[in-house]
Write an enzyme that holds these catalytic residues in place. Sequence first.
Site: not given
Length: 328
Positions: A190, A165, A162
């Site tokens: 998450h 990203r 994450d």
Amino acid sequence: MSKKPVRVAVTGAAGQIGYALLFRIASGEMLGKDQPVILQLLEVPVEKAQQALKGVMMELEDCAFPLLAGMEAHSDPMTAFKDTDYALLVGSRPRGPGMERAELLAINGAIFTAQGQALNAVASRDVKVLVVGNPANTNAYIAMKSAPDLKPGNFTAMLRLDHNRAASQIAAKTGKAVADIEQLCVWGNHSPTMYADYRFATINGESVKDMINDQDWNANVFLPTFGKRGAAIIEARGLSSAASAANAAIDHMRDWALGTNGKWVTMGIPSQGWYGIPKDVMFGFPVTCENGEYKVVEGLEIDEFSQACIAKTLKELTDEQAGVAHLV
Ligand SMILES: NC(=O)c1ccc[n+]([C@@H]2O[C@H](COP(=O)([O-])OP(=O)(O)OC[C@H]3O[C@@H](n4cnc5c(N)ncnc54)[C@H](O)[C@@H]3O)[C@@H](O)[C@H]2O)c1
Ligand SMILES: O=C(O)C[C@H](O)C(=O)O
């Protein structure tokens, strides 16, 4: 003098993440180009999975990695985790299209009770554990609670995918290089509730928040797109992310073991009360790593918007935690 080999256990070793992960560990990308490793690979005790694992091991052999000092196949966590220094708990069911990760808890949760107990019984007392299998935070919580003789802080959950990203999206938005982004973090679970926070982030010393200067984009474009990236990949590929997940696992373990040089990264770790997150909740926090230890970045100001985001992801995690009370 060459270093003593360390033991690295990987579960779900014949799965798609396993296939993208093992070759990189064996080539030294995770623990350094001077660190020999012994791979202790766990798969389910099912003929087909064990056969597939054998095939992966044949390929590892064919790479003739100089750092690969040994390799073992296991079907029982009690042997797979023996004396292990690092454990990457990947093995578990991935979600398919239309599912939320939390739905996997009923299927995957029990795996982490057994594996936590096995780590407790046979792993190195300093084992560093990364849970990748979803829902990663709560699975890591289950494993930690099932291993009372190990340090709770050595159980971690993967939020690095994450973090990576978010960094890529910010690089695209600002037109800057991803490598230049500093002080980014992702708070919480998450799951789509996690909160990617770029209020403190800088690029070459300049504030990312000022550069973007668009709270509407943050709340209505960036965060929803970021939160649903895993689902978007499943939709596009028909399978959940694998190479990017393996890459994040390498990043997480490498930074934990070798340090971040002051750079912030995100790790899911058991809270010790930081930022009002109750003790033991497995929560994504900004950390720096040094000498094999992570340290939470403390003292950040949490504004009203961020507080609401953090409260939402915390609520989801405490609900998940309550739902697995029978497993811990
Ligand atoms: N945290 C993250 O960012 C992240 C990212 C991507 C995927 N994931 C999760 O990682 C997990 C694995 O994904 P994948 O794509 O490799 O799945 P996969 O189905 O390709 O492979 C999983 C492997 O685990 C094995 N396995 C199942 N139960 C096991 C057990 N008890 N012990 C040992 N091995 C076991 C299976 O036999 C299979 O080979 C999924 O839960 C997925 O949702 C997490
Ligand atoms: O989304 C999934 O189910 C897989 C993984 O957690 C991801 O974020 O890509």
